[in-house]
Scaffold this motif. Structure first.
Motif, short mmCIF file in Angstrom:
data_model
loop_
_atom_site.label_atom_id
_atom_site.label_comp_id
_atom_site.label_asym_id
_atom_site.label_seq_id
_atom_site.Cartn_x
_atom_site.Cartn_y
_atom_site.Cartn_z
N CYS A 131 12.69 43.31 -97.36
CA CYS A 131 12.66 43.79 -95.98
C CYS A 131 14.07 44.01 -95.44
CB CYS A 131 11.90 42.79 -95.11
SG CYS A 131 11.69 43.33 -93.41
N LYS B 279 15.00 47.45 -93.90
CA LYS B 279 15.03 47.53 -92.44
C LYS B 279 16.27 46.91 -91.80
CE LYS B 279 10.04 47.68 -92.10
NZ LYS B 279 8.85 47.16 -91.46
N SER C 13 16.47 43.00 -88.44
CA SER C 13 15.18 43.52 -87.98
C SER C 13 14.24 42.35 -87.67
CB SER C 13 14.56 44.43 -89.04
OG SER C 13 14.01 43.66 -90.10
N GLU C 14 13.30 42.59 -86.77
CA GLU C 14 12.35 41.54 -86.39
C GLU C 14 11.57 41.02 -87.59
OE1 GLU C 14 9.79 42.06 -82.98
OE2 GLU C 14 11.28 43.35 -82.02
N GLU C 15 11.17 41.92 -88.46
CA GLU C 15 10.38 41.53 -89.63
C GLU C 15 11.20 40.65 -90.58
OE1 GLU C 15 7.53 43.57 -93.04
OE2 GLU C 15 8.56 44.84 -91.58
N THR C 16 12.46 41.02 -90.81
CA THR C 16 13.32 40.21 -91.68
C THR C 16 13.53 38.83 -91.09
OG1 THR C 16 14.48 42.21 -92.44
CG2 THR C 16 15.59 40.11 -92.80
N LYS D 158 11.53 37.29 -89.07
CA LYS D 158 10.25 36.56 -89.19
C LYS D 158 10.12 35.95 -90.59
CE LYS D 158 5.89 37.91 -90.06
NZ LYS D 158 5.06 38.81 -90.58
N TYR D 159 10.43 36.74 -91.62
CA TYR D 159 10.37 36.21 -92.99
C TYR D 159 11.37 35.07 -93.18
CZ TYR D 159 7.46 40.13 -94.53
OH TYR D 159 6.44 41.03 -94.71
#
Length: 78
Positions: free
Chosen positions: A23, A27, A31-34, A36-37
């Motif tokens: 991610c 991204k 990034s929000e997703e990174t 979050k992970y």
């Protein structure tokens, strides 16, 4: 996460780390997703540390008991 044995948690850590790196490469690191992970990975690492401590305590107790037996055996044979 539920309590699992340390090896199961290690496998989950490897998968989550790969997801985070993938991610981040696609991204970006912020990034929000990174993120979050990354946070989920932190939880898994903390869970692993707790599980590893719980699994190591019996081994320490067994090691202590074995050392006590070794110290006693030579006295018995004297």
């Amino acid at each position: 996460m539920e309590s699992y044995n340390p090896s199961e948690i290690l496998n989950a850590i490897k998968v989550k780390r790969a997801m985070m790196i993938n991610c981040a490469n696609k991204k970006g690191f912020t990034s929000e997703e990174t993120i979050k992970y990354s946070q989920e990975l932190d939880v898994l690492i903390n869970e692993y540390q707790r599980a590893a401590q719980q699994f190591s305590r019996p081994n320490e107790e067994v090691r202590f008991a074995f050392n006590q037996m070794v110290m006693i055996w030579p006295k018995v044979f004297v």
